[in-house]
Enzyme design. Structure first.
Site, PDB file in Angstrom:
ATOM      1  N   ILE A 263       3.501  -3.381   6.968  1.00  0.00           N
ATOM      2  CA  ILE A 263       1.988  -4.076   7.141  1.00  0.00           C
ATOM      3  C   ILE A 263       0.683  -2.930   8.053  1.00  0.00           C
ATOM      4  O   ILE A 263       1.880  -2.522   9.434  1.00  0.00           O
ATOM      5  CB  ILE A 263       2.229  -5.247   7.856  1.00  0.00           C
ATOM      6  CG1 ILE A 263       3.070  -6.840   6.472  1.00  0.00           C
ATOM      7  CG2 ILE A 263       1.115  -5.809   8.344  1.00  0.00           C
ATOM      8  CD1 ILE A 263       3.161  -7.318   7.158  1.00  0.00           C
ATOM      9  N   LEU A 264      -0.354  -2.797   7.225  1.00  0.00           N
ATOM     10  CA  LEU A 264      -1.337  -2.292   8.276  1.00  0.00           C
ATOM     11  C   LEU A 264      -1.995  -3.103   9.014  1.00  0.00           C
ATOM     12  O   LEU A 264      -2.094  -4.175   8.274  1.00  0.00           O
ATOM     13  CB  LEU A 264      -1.537  -0.657   7.534  1.00  0.00           C
ATOM     14  CG  LEU A 264      -0.815  -0.425   7.086  1.00  0.00           C
ATOM     15  CD1 LEU A 264      -1.964   0.673   5.475  1.00  0.00           C
ATOM     16  CD2 LEU A 264      -0.087   0.830   7.993  1.00  0.00           C
TER      17      LEU A 264
ATOM     18  N   SER B   2       8.106   6.921  -7.108  1.00  0.00           N
ATOM     19  CA  SER B   2       8.577   7.268  -8.274  1.00  0.00           C
ATOM     20  C   SER B   2       6.475   6.808  -8.532  1.00  0.00           C
ATOM     21  O   SER B   2       7.103   7.591  -9.384  1.00  0.00           O
ATOM     22  CB  SER B   2       9.135   5.646  -9.361  1.00  0.00           C
ATOM     23  OG  SER B   2       8.213   4.734  -9.621  1.00  0.00           O
TER      24      SER B   2
ATOM     25  N   GLU C  79       3.520   0.577 -14.135  1.00  0.00           N
ATOM     26  CA  GLU C  79       2.288   0.449 -13.021  1.00  0.00           C
ATOM     27  C   GLU C  79       2.546   2.960 -12.904  1.00  0.00           C
ATOM     28  O   GLU C  79       1.095   2.364 -12.006  1.00  0.00           O
ATOM     29  CB  GLU C  79       3.661   0.856 -11.802  1.00  0.00           C
ATOM     30  CG  GLU C  79       3.728  -0.907 -11.146  1.00  0.00           C
ATOM     31  CD  GLU C  79       4.800  -1.011 -10.388  1.00  0.00           C
ATOM     32  OE1 GLU C  79       4.479  -0.268  -8.865  1.00  0.00           O
ATOM     33  OE2 GLU C  79       5.611  -2.034 -10.162  1.00  0.00           O
TER      34      GLU C  79
ATOM     35  N   HIS D 118       0.628  -2.884  -6.083  1.00  0.00           N
ATOM     36  CA  HIS D 118       1.339  -4.306  -5.861  1.00  0.00           C
ATOM     37  C   HIS D 118       2.189  -4.873  -6.650  1.00  0.00           C
ATOM     38  O   HIS D 118       1.227  -4.986  -8.563  1.00  0.00           O
ATOM     39  CB  HIS D 118       0.580  -6.188  -5.325  1.00  0.00           C
ATOM     40  CG  HIS D 118       1.025  -6.710  -4.924  1.00  0.00           C
ATOM     41  ND1 HIS D 118       2.057  -6.659  -3.740  1.00  0.00           N
ATOM     42  CD2 HIS D 118       1.423  -8.180  -5.814  1.00  0.00           C
ATOM     43  CE1 HIS D 118       2.676  -7.987  -4.046  1.00  0.00           C
ATOM     44  NE2 HIS D 118       2.297  -9.136  -4.604  1.00  0.00           N
TER      45      HIS D 118
END
Ligand code: GAR
Length: 268
Positions: free
Chosen positions: A147-148, A65, A229, A164
């Site tokens: 997680i990068l 979204s 957001e 976030h």
């Protein structure tokens, strides 16, 4: 969301049938002799040379979204006229709804299933292989739930953003809505930040703030926050892509007009 024209976003070099004539590409009147002159590639919509278009690449894992909100804003504000192009969407989940949306909108869309790679590094190498040809001005994590590694993050340092669902530095990690209610907070929010090697710890670019009601559950709070957001993320993506926000010495540097624009407050 409103349908988009698929042709609008296609790259004429990748879709040669749609390539404009050489005289059009060179900005010359139709019919002029063009042989021997090397034609620069032009973007079909804006007639800006491709080299001047700044690409935005989006990574997501689920419903997408936030990606849709960015795409909708980009269309409404005609970002391509400003030289910004949403070029590609990648997902680590082949079944992600966001990937389906990207395809339906005619964007380049790639599934890179992390489960098919023996290590995180191998998965990320494939991501990099797919992303690098776009030479992105901004890489947008929009609900990307992997997680990068610091290697990946440093490759795109200063141009990789995340959203976030909390007012960082409060509540990094998961389950943010429940933790916010349990802590008795009267406001909640979302934070767009540069991605750093520290999880949810990079320099803050913009935030949106909503009230916490006495009857809220994590679900009702999440539902109140999500539209906010969607308001703040497109603003932040555009501001970074246009160079109005830069990462300098671990801080997001911007002028006050931009700072005001990137602080988004709840309205009844
Ligand atoms: C959003 O709420 C975003 O803030 C969150 O995932 C959701 C994705 O929704 N991101 C994180 O939790 C990252 N740590 P979407 O796929 O509909 O944009």
């Amino acid at each position: 969301m409103a349908p988009f024209s698929p042709d609008h976003t296609r790259d004429p070099l990748r879709f040669p049938m749609e390539r404009p004539s050489a005289s059009v590409r060179k900005g010359l009147p139709q019919g002029l002799k063009t042989r021997g002159v090397r034609p620069p590639p032009f973007h079909p919509h804006t007639l800006l040379p491709h080299s001047t278009m700044k690409n935005i690449v989006i990574l997501l894992s689920g419903r997408g979204s936030n990606f849709e909100a960015i795409l909708r804003t980009a269309r409404a504000e005609d970002w391509e006229k400003a030289g910004l192009k949403i070029a590609a969407v990648l997902s680590n989940r082949p079944e992600a709804k966001g990937l389906e949306t990207a395809r339906a909108e005619g964007l380049d869309a790639y599934a890179v299933d992390h489960k098919a790679y023996p290590t995180r590094e191998a998965f990320e190498e494939e991501l990099v292989r797919l992303i690098e040809p776009y030479d992105p001005a901004v890489v947008v994590l929009a609900g990307f739930m992997r997680i990068l590694t610091p290697t990946f993050v440093s490759r795109f340092e200063g141009r990789i953003l995340n959203i976030h669902p909390a007012l960082l530095p409060l509540f990094p990690g998961l389950d943010t809505h429940r933790r916010c209610i349990e802590a008795g907070c009267r406001v909640h929010g979302s934070t767009v930040h540069f991605v750093s090697a520290v999880l949810d710890g990079g320099a803050i670019i913009g935030q949106s703030v909503v009230p916490v009601m006495t009857t809220d559950t994590p679900e009702t709070l999440a539902a109140r926050l999500l539209p906010y957001e969607h308001k703040v993320y497109p603003k932040c993506v555009r501001a970074v892509a246009e160079g109005r926000v830069k990462l300098v010495d671990g801080r997001a540097v911007m002028d006050d007009a931009t700072a005001r624009e990137l602080a988004v407050f709840y309205r009844d």
